[in-house]
Design an enzyme around this catalytic site. Structure first.
Site, PDB file in Angstrom:
ATOM      1  CB  SER A   1      -0.892  -0.002   1.252  1.00 35.83           C
ATOM      2  OG  SER A   1      -1.540   1.237   1.422  1.00 35.83           O
TER       3      SER A   1
ATOM      4  CE1 TYR B   1      -3.647  -2.220   5.026  1.00 41.15           C
ATOM      5  CE2 TYR B   1      -3.327   0.113   4.589  1.00 41.15           C
ATOM      6  CZ  TYR B   1      -3.487  -1.182   4.129  1.00 41.15           C
ATOM      7  OH  TYR B   1      -3.469  -1.435   2.775  1.00 41.15           O
TER       8      TYR B   1
ATOM      9  CE  LYS C   1      -1.499  -4.656   3.216  1.00 41.46           C
ATOM     10  NZ  LYS C   1      -1.691  -5.938   2.495  1.00 41.46           N
TER      11      LYS C   1
END
Length: 340
Positions: free
Chosen positions: A124, A148, A152
């Site tokens: 991302s 989050y 990643k």
């Protein structure tokens, strides 16, 4: 070749199934259906006229993943399975580290035991944090601002470390910007199971009458109209980037043994430009209200895409009007998503 697609019943995963099946590959889907519906896979079969295998399992179940890889003779993995909502990750970081980090580690361990050593990873642009350079290149410092984004980034480190430890591993790390749109058939598309967390499906629900209005957070950014600017990419373009990445891994070239590329259009659109594009697609007004900025939001972010063009011969083909047209076609044909 047989490709295992984790999270393949989800929004991006189901579109990837279409792309890989149409390219002549056999596809096996693993999904725990926590945020997806099996109906999407039946729709994939209708679109392509081809069958695919489905195994309901969790990537954290290493024994199940090893069995599936062996039973189906998989040769590579496209890894979409994971949690992806920034706000939710702030409230429940343990879940995000469990699924996104531990799950990826267990998947890789299962791949090692099964003798499968190629993986395309769903990363991302969230790993970049507030842009210091625009457009954002892959060399931009990583400064994720949420659990989050950090999960990643940790998974990216894991792949890079594993590749450095043993040359048999081959990885493509693909950093997404903002996927929107749907397959042109209207059979598959984004299917939020709760309140939409992304702009495009929220606008679509306003347009369809399911929600009263859109809240626009901030109109005092240094952008064309003061609202936040993002790089929106058609989901079909996005998954074609995965196929191109897979093909690049097959060349055996050192440059593609473990590589990272952005997947975006290189063009930014503001929130109000997205609203106007939806109004053109729907031929109806989209009511909205301006609200104060939200903590953590950045004014603008869009991708530098030259590396993807040079390394895997990929560029986005669709523009904003195409994205909104296809998203609206999906909503019109499926007003309550796959629950129809």
């Amino acid at each position: 070749m047989t490709i295992l697609i984790t999270g393949g019943a989800g929004y991006i995963g189901s579109h990837a199934c279409v792309t890989f099946l149409e390219a002549g590959h056999d596809v096996v889907v693993v999904d725990n259906l926590a945020n997806a519906r099996e109906e999407s896979l039946r729709r994939v079969a209708r679109i392509t006229g081809k069958s695919l295998a489905f195994e309901q399992a969790d990537i954290r179940d290493g024994a199940a993943m090893e069995r599936i890889l062996r039973d189906h003779g998989c040769t590579a993995v496209v890894h979409f399975a994971g949690l992806k909502v920034v706000g939710e990750s702030l409230r429940d970081p343990l879940a995000y580290y469990d699924v996104n980090v531990t799950g990826t580690q267990r998947l890789l361990s299962a791949m090692e035991r099964a003798g499968v050593h190629q993986l395309i990873f769903s990363s991302s642009a969230n790993i970049y944090g507030p842009p210091q350079i625009l457009p954002v290149p892959e060399s931009h410092p990583a400064a994720p601002m949420s659990p989050y984004g950090r999960t990643k980034r940790i998974a990216e480190h894991l792949l890079n470390d594993l590749s450095a430890s043993d040359p048999k591993w081959r990885f493509a790390i693909l950093r997404y910007f903002n996927p929107v749109g749907a397959h042109e058939s209207g059979l598959i598309g984004e299917n939020p199971l709760d309140v939409p967390q992304n702009l495009c499906p929220f606008i679509a629900q306003v347009a369809s009458g399911r929600r009263e209005k859109l809240m626009v957070y901030g109109n005092d950014y240094e952008t064309r109209d003061g609202t936040g600017l993002r790089d929106y990419i058609h989901v079909v373009d996005l998954v074609e980037g995965h196929l191109k990445a897979y093909e690049a891994l097959q060349t055996g070239a050192d440059a593609t043994r473990c590589f990272t590329v952005n997947l975006g259009t290189g063009t930014g659109y503001t929130v109000l430009e997205m609203v106007r594009a939806f109004e053109r697609a729907t031929n109806r007004p989209i009511p909205f209200e301006i609200a104060p900025r939200r903590d953590g939001d950045v004014g603008e972010c869009y991708a530098e895409t030259q590396k993807a063009a040079d390394l895997i011969d990929w560029r986005a083909r669709f523009g904003l009007d195409d994205m909104c047209r296809d998203a609206w076609n999906w909503v019109c044909k499926n007003p309550t998503g796959f629950e129809d």
